[in-house]
Write an enzyme that holds these catalytic residues in place. Structure first.
Site, PDB file in Angstrom:
ATOM      1  N   GLN A  83       0.839  -1.332  -0.265  1.00 48.54           N
ATOM      2  CA  GLN A  83       0.171  -0.015   0.111  1.00 48.54           C
ATOM      3  C   GLN A  83       0.786   1.226  -0.010  1.00 48.54           C
ATOM      4  O   GLN A  83       1.520   1.952   1.290  1.00 48.54           O
ATOM      5  CB  GLN A  83      -0.686   0.177   0.985  1.00 48.54           C
ATOM      6  CG  GLN A  83      -1.779   1.451   1.480  1.00 48.54           C
ATOM      7  CD  GLN A  83      -2.770   0.934   2.255  1.00 48.54           C
ATOM      8  OE1 GLN A  83      -3.139  -0.078   2.844  1.00 48.54           O
ATOM      9  NE2 GLN A  83      -4.223   1.725   1.851  1.00 48.54           N
ATOM     10  N   PHE A  84       1.373   1.319  -1.168  1.00 54.91           N
ATOM     11  CA  PHE A  84       2.127   3.307  -1.739  1.00 54.91           C
ATOM     12  C   PHE A  84       1.437   4.052  -0.377  1.00 54.91           C
ATOM     13  O   PHE A  84       1.767   5.031  -0.196  1.00 54.91           O
ATOM     14  CB  PHE A  84       2.486   3.243  -2.602  1.00 54.91           C
ATOM     15  CG  PHE A  84       0.955   4.000  -4.031  1.00 54.91           C
ATOM     16  CD1 PHE A  84       1.497   5.021  -3.784  1.00 54.91           C
ATOM     17  CD2 PHE A  84       0.470   2.946  -4.487  1.00 54.91           C
ATOM     18  CE1 PHE A  84       0.327   5.586  -4.470  1.00 54.91           C
ATOM     19  CE2 PHE A  84      -1.098   3.246  -4.940  1.00 54.91           C
ATOM     20  CZ  PHE A  84      -1.229   5.215  -5.214  1.00 54.91           C
ATOM     21  N   THR A  85       0.261   4.123  -0.498  1.00 54.64           N
ATOM     22  CA  THR A  85      -0.662   4.411  -0.206  1.00 54.64           C
ATOM     23  C   THR A  85      -0.389   5.165   1.203  1.00 54.64           C
ATOM     24  O   THR A  85      -0.277   6.579   2.009  1.00 54.64           O
ATOM     25  CB  THR A  85      -1.930   5.340   0.020  1.00 54.64           C
ATOM     26  OG1 THR A  85      -2.607   3.810   0.092  1.00 54.64           O
ATOM     27  CG2 THR A  85      -2.659   5.423  -1.914  1.00 54.64           C
TER      28      THR A  85
END
Length: 158
Positions: A83-85
């Site tokens: 999850q890059f967010t």
């Protein structure tokens, strides 16, 4: 590296309506990697400390209801999802910037390294989402209990 760890009674990942991974009791771990994380990350003490914490965090209830058991103690499972967010910067405007997130190539390698290392520590207990895929993640958060681990945070103790 940032990990959001959620104690779950069950969790799963679906892609295009088809379930690709699922677990029963354990952790749903959302894993993000920052632009400062390089391929040397897995050799750092902070990374090793976080791996140890994942396996030994005492957040599962014992026989009297006290959070006193670890993932190892309960023979729990892990669903690991990239999850890059987790590196979103919302300081300006209303649309988050992701300039603090690692580039996709580096993040994918680090995610795969993390999955491999967790599989060594917890054999046959690790399921993964698909890196870069548009995933539907479902979970039943047990508690709710949510813990944030970050390699940038200074540890106060082991």
């Amino acid at each position: 590296m940032r990990l959001v760890i959620q104690r779950v009674s069950e969790a799963g990942v679906s892609i295009s309506g088809r379930e690709t991974a699922s677990i029963k009791e354990g952790f749903l771990i959302l894993a993000g990697f920052g632009s400062m994380d390089g391929m040397d990350l897995p050799r750092t003490p902070e990374y090793q400390r976080i791996l140890d914490r994942v396996c030994n965090l005492r957040v599962f209830s014992d026989e009297i209801g006290k959070m006193n058991r670890s993932l190892l103690d309960i023979d729990g499972e892990v669903l690991l999802v990239s999850q890059f967010t987790l590196y979103a910067d919302c300081a300006k405007g209303r649309r988050p910037s992701f300039h603090n997130a690692a580039d996709p190539g580096t993040a994918k390698e680090l995610f795969e390294h993390l999955a491999k290392d967790l599989r060594l520590m917890l054999p046959e207990k690790i399921q993964c989402g698909v890196f870069g895929a548009d995933m539907a993640v479902r979970m039943v958060n047990n508690g709710p209990v949510t813990i944030l681990l970050d390699t940038e945070q200074s540890p106060h103790s082991n």
